[in-house]
Design a protein around this motif. Structure first.
Motif, short mmCIF file in Angstrom:
data_model
loop_
_atom_site.label_atom_id
_atom_site.label_comp_id
_atom_site.label_asym_id
_atom_site.label_seq_id
_atom_site.Cartn_x
_atom_site.Cartn_y
_atom_site.Cartn_z
N THR A 109 0.84 -1.20 0.00
CA THR A 109 0.00 0.00 0.00
C THR A 109 0.87 1.25 0.00
OG1 THR A 109 -1.75 -1.17 1.20
CG2 THR A 109 -1.85 1.23 1.20
N VAL A 110 0.42 2.24 -0.74
CA VAL A 110 1.06 3.55 -0.74
C VAL A 110 0.03 4.56 -0.26
CG1 VAL A 110 0.51 4.01 -3.16
CG2 VAL A 110 2.44 5.18 -2.07
N TYR A 111 0.51 5.59 0.43
CA TYR A 111 -0.37 6.59 1.04
C TYR A 111 0.00 7.99 0.57
CZ TYR A 111 -0.95 2.67 4.27
OH TYR A 111 -1.18 1.42 4.81
N LEU A 112 -0.98 8.88 0.64
CA LEU A 112 -0.73 10.29 0.43
C LEU A 112 -1.45 11.05 1.54
CD1 LEU A 112 0.64 12.37 -1.45
CD2 LEU A 112 -1.60 12.67 -2.53
N GLN A 113 -0.68 11.56 2.48
CA GLN A 113 -1.23 12.39 3.55
C GLN A 113 -1.28 13.82 3.05
OE1 GLN A 113 -2.41 11.56 6.68
NE2 GLN A 113 -2.99 13.73 6.83
N MET A 114 -2.47 14.40 3.05
CA MET A 114 -2.67 15.74 2.53
C MET A 114 -3.14 16.64 3.66
SD MET A 114 -4.47 14.84 -1.13
CE MET A 114 -5.97 14.27 -0.37
N ASP A 115 -2.34 17.61 4.00
CA ASP A 115 -2.65 18.58 5.06
C ASP A 115 -2.77 19.98 4.48
OD1 ASP A 115 -0.29 16.73 7.01
OD2 ASP A 115 -2.47 16.57 7.10
N SER A 116 -3.36 20.86 5.26
CA SER A 116 -3.52 22.26 4.84
C SER A 116 -4.11 22.34 3.44
CB SER A 116 -2.17 22.99 4.88
OG SER A 116 -1.61 22.94 6.17
N LEU A 117 -5.16 21.59 3.22
CA LEU A 117 -5.75 21.51 1.89
C LEU A 117 -6.35 22.85 1.47
CD1 LEU A 117 -7.26 17.96 2.15
CD2 LEU A 117 -5.74 18.75 0.33
N ARG A 118 -6.27 23.09 0.17
CA ARG A 118 -6.76 24.32 -0.44
C ARG A 118 -7.81 23.98 -1.49
NH1 ARG A 118 -0.60 26.24 -1.86
NH2 ARG A 118 0.16 26.52 0.29
N PRO A 119 -8.68 24.93 -1.81
CA PRO A 119 -9.66 24.65 -2.88
C PRO A 119 -9.00 24.24 -4.19
CG PRO A 119 -10.32 26.57 -1.64
CD PRO A 119 -8.96 26.19 -1.13
N GLU A 120 -7.83 24.76 -4.48
CA GLU A 120 -7.15 24.41 -5.74
C GLU A 120 -6.60 22.98 -5.73
OE1 GLU A 120 -6.53 27.07 -3.79
OE2 GLU A 120 -4.36 27.52 -3.68
N ASP A 121 -6.66 22.29 -4.60
CA ASP A 121 -6.28 20.88 -4.56
C ASP A 121 -7.42 19.97 -5.03
OD1 ASP A 121 -4.60 21.60 -1.48
OD2 ASP A 121 -3.66 21.29 -3.45
#
Length: 124
Positions: A78-90
């Motif tokens: 398994t590979v993960y992507l932790q996404m923090d401080s998300l923005r509308p452009e994400d």
């Protein structure tokens, strides 16, 4: 053949966090570089992050550096992507990818294998 299945997408407010997962099939997971890409409406698919087969080397698009973290668990395929401080452009459909070439190449050469994608929506 490698099969990839993403999960973890959803709707989140700006400033929030999400963690995407990508489960893979096959016994050769450890020999593949893994990466994440994203495609927003009416835009091309863009590189987000990549990780080497050992996990020792990671690469990020400038737009996500310092906010997103890619990691992998070879025991769980398994590979993960932790996404923090998300923005509308994400906001985009996020795709997992696998390739036998180096992780550094994933931002330049289209990977061989793709998942079906998972939607991430960030509201303002």
């Amino acid at each position: 053949q490698v099969q990839l299945v993403e999960s973890g997408g959803g709707l989140v407010q700006a400033g929030g966090s999400l963690r995407l997962s990508c489960a893979t099939s096959g016994r050769t997971f450890r020999s593949y570089s893994m990466g994440w890409f994203r495609q927003a409406p009416d835009k091309e698919r863009d590189f987000v992050a990549a990780i080497s087969w050992s996990g020792a080397n990671t690469y990020y698009a400038d737009s996500v550096k310092g906010r997103f973290t890619i990691s992998r668990d070879n025991a769980k395929n398994t590979v993960y992507l932790q996404m923090d401080s998300l923005r509308p452009e994400d906001t985009a459909v996020y795709y997992c990818a696998a390739d036998p070439r180096t992780a550094q190449d994933m931002g330049v050469v289209a990977p061989d294998y793709w998942g079906q994608g998972t939607q991430v929506t960030v509201s303002s």
